[in-house]
Write a protein that holds these residues in place. Structure first.
Motif, PDB file in Angstrom:
ATOM      1  N   ILE A  90      33.421  35.176  29.229  1.00  0.00           N
ATOM      2  CA  ILE A  90      32.733  35.148  27.927  1.00  0.00           C
ATOM      3  C   ILE A  90      32.016  33.973  27.653  1.00  0.00           C
ATOM      4  O   ILE A  90      30.802  33.924  27.584  1.00  0.00           O
ATOM      5  N   VAL A  91      32.859  32.807  27.918  1.00  0.00           N
ATOM      6  CA  VAL A  91      32.402  31.467  27.558  1.00  0.00           C
ATOM      7  C   VAL A  91      31.069  31.183  28.430  1.00  0.00           C
ATOM      8  O   VAL A  91      30.001  30.579  28.004  1.00  0.00           O
ATOM      9  N   GLU A  92      31.370  31.238  29.801  1.00  0.00           N
ATOM     10  CA  GLU A  92      30.149  31.205  30.637  1.00  0.00           C
ATOM     11  C   GLU A  92      29.034  31.954  30.474  1.00  0.00           C
ATOM     12  O   GLU A  92      27.953  31.471  30.764  1.00  0.00           O
ATOM     13  N   GLY A  93      29.304  33.160  30.113  1.00  0.00           N
ATOM     14  CA  GLY A  93      28.217  34.214  29.996  1.00  0.00           C
ATOM     15  C   GLY A  93      27.380  33.727  28.757  1.00  0.00           C
ATOM     16  O   GLY A  93      26.023  33.813  28.742  1.00  0.00           O
ATOM     17  N   ILE A  94      27.880  33.344  27.678  1.00  0.00           N
ATOM     18  CA  ILE A  94      27.186  32.859  26.683  1.00  0.00           C
ATOM     19  C   ILE A  94      26.430  31.427  27.003  1.00  0.00           C
ATOM     20  O   ILE A  94      25.298  31.275  26.706  1.00  0.00           O
ATOM     21  N   GLN A  95      27.218  30.568  27.655  1.00  0.00           N
ATOM     22  CA  GLN A  95      26.510  29.277  27.934  1.00  0.00           C
ATOM     23  C   GLN A  95      25.405  29.469  29.035  1.00  0.00           C
ATOM     24  O   GLN A  95      24.324  28.884  29.182  1.00  0.00           O
ATOM     25  N   ALA A  96      25.206  30.570  29.749  1.00  0.00           N
ATOM     26  CA  ALA A  96      24.286  30.717  30.744  1.00  0.00           C
ATOM     27  C   ALA A  96      23.059  31.219  30.016  1.00  0.00           C
ATOM     28  O   ALA A  96      21.843  31.079  30.713  1.00  0.00           O
ATOM     29  N   LEU A  97      23.248  31.651  28.720  1.00  0.00           N
ATOM     30  CA  LEU A  97      22.084  32.221  28.146  1.00  0.00           C
ATOM     31  C   LEU A  97      21.201  31.031  27.593  1.00  0.00           C
ATOM     32  O   LEU A  97      21.618  29.954  27.193  1.00  0.00           O
ATOM     33  N   PRO A  98      19.639  30.984  27.603  1.00  0.00           N
ATOM     34  CA  PRO A  98      19.062  29.869  27.007  1.00  0.00           C
ATOM     35  C   PRO A  98      19.362  29.526  25.427  1.00  0.00           C
ATOM     36  O   PRO A  98      19.606  30.716  24.712  1.00  0.00           O
ATOM     37  N   GLU A 129      31.709  39.755  22.086  1.00  0.00           N
ATOM     38  CA  GLU A 129      31.484  38.199  22.046  1.00  0.00           C
ATOM     39  C   GLU A 129      30.107  37.760  22.515  1.00  0.00           C
ATOM     40  O   GLU A 129      29.306  36.967  21.813  1.00  0.00           O
ATOM     41  N   ILE A 130      29.787  38.343  23.442  1.00  0.00           N
ATOM     42  CA  ILE A 130      28.442  38.112  24.191  1.00  0.00           C
ATOM     43  C   ILE A 130      27.230  38.700  23.340  1.00  0.00           C
ATOM     44  O   ILE A 130      26.332  37.972  22.874  1.00  0.00           O
ATOM     45  N   ARG A 131      27.229  39.860  22.889  1.00  0.00           N
ATOM     46  CA  ARG A 131      26.464  40.780  22.223  1.00  0.00           C
ATOM     47  C   ARG A 131      26.128  39.789  20.771  1.00  0.00           C
ATOM     48  O   ARG A 131      24.984  39.821  20.393  1.00  0.00           O
ATOM     49  N   ALA A 132      27.401  39.563  20.101  1.00  0.00           N
ATOM     50  CA  ALA A 132      27.476  38.980  19.023  1.00  0.00           C
ATOM     51  C   ALA A 132      26.730  37.642  18.975  1.00  0.00           C
ATOM     52  O   ALA A 132      26.120  37.189  17.747  1.00  0.00           O
ATOM     53  N   ALA A 133      26.495  36.940  19.954  1.00  0.00           N
ATOM     54  CA  ALA A 133      26.030  35.648  19.995  1.00  0.00           C
ATOM     55  C   ALA A 133      24.504  35.701  20.331  1.00  0.00           C
ATOM     56  O   ALA A 133      23.917  34.635  20.317  1.00  0.00           O
ATOM     57  N   THR A 134      23.883  36.878  20.554  1.00  0.00           N
ATOM     58  CA  THR A 134      22.517  36.648  21.023  1.00  0.00           C
ATOM     59  C   THR A 134      21.503  37.458  19.830  1.00  0.00           C
ATOM     60  O   THR A 134      22.196  38.281  18.947  1.00  0.00           O
ATOM     61  N   LYS A 135      20.426  36.894  19.718  1.00  0.00           N
ATOM     62  CA  LYS A 135      19.551  37.177  18.742  1.00  0.00           C
ATOM     63  C   LYS A 135      19.139  38.761  18.817  1.00  0.00           C
ATOM     64  O   LYS A 135      18.943  39.334  17.956  1.00  0.00           O
TER      65      LYS A 135
END
Length: 81
Positions: free
Chosen positions: A22-30, A66-72
Motif C-alpha cells: 500500500i505505502v509503496e503503491g501510493i508513493q509510486a504515484l506522481p 487505501e490506494i484508490r482513496a488516495a488518488t484524484k
C-alpha cells in the motif's frame, strides 16, 4: 513497488508486506495524482463503514481501498465519495 502475486490471497501476506504494498503503491504515484491526506482520511472513513470492504479490498471493484482513496481519479463504485 513490489510485485503483487495475482494468485495469492491477502491472508498469505504478512501485515508488513501488505502495508509495504500500500505505502509503496501510493508513493509510486506522481504527487499531482494524489489528494490531500485529509481527503484520503475522509474517504477511508466512509470505506470502513461499507459492507463491501474486506481485508483492505473493495468487493465491488477489487481495488485496494487505501490506494484508490488516495488518488484524484479514484471514485467509490457506490458513489459514497
Amino acid at each position: 513497488m513490489p510485485k503483487i502475486c495475482t494468485r495469492c490471497l491477502l491472508k498469505d501476506f504478512s501485515r508488513e508486506q501488505y502495508e509495504k504494498i500500500i505505502v509503496e503503491g501510493i508513493q509510486a504515484l506522481p504527487p499531482e495524482e494524489l489528494v490531500s491526506d485529509e481527503v484520503t482520511s475522509q474517504r477511508l472513513a466512509i470505506c470502513k463503514e461499507c459492507s463491501k470492504i474486506n481485508q483492505g479490498t473493495c468487493l465491488a471493484c477489487g481495488c485496494y481501498v487505501e490506494i484508490r482513496a488516495a488518488t484524484k481519479k479514484g471514485t467509490c463504485p457506490y458513489r459514497k465519495w
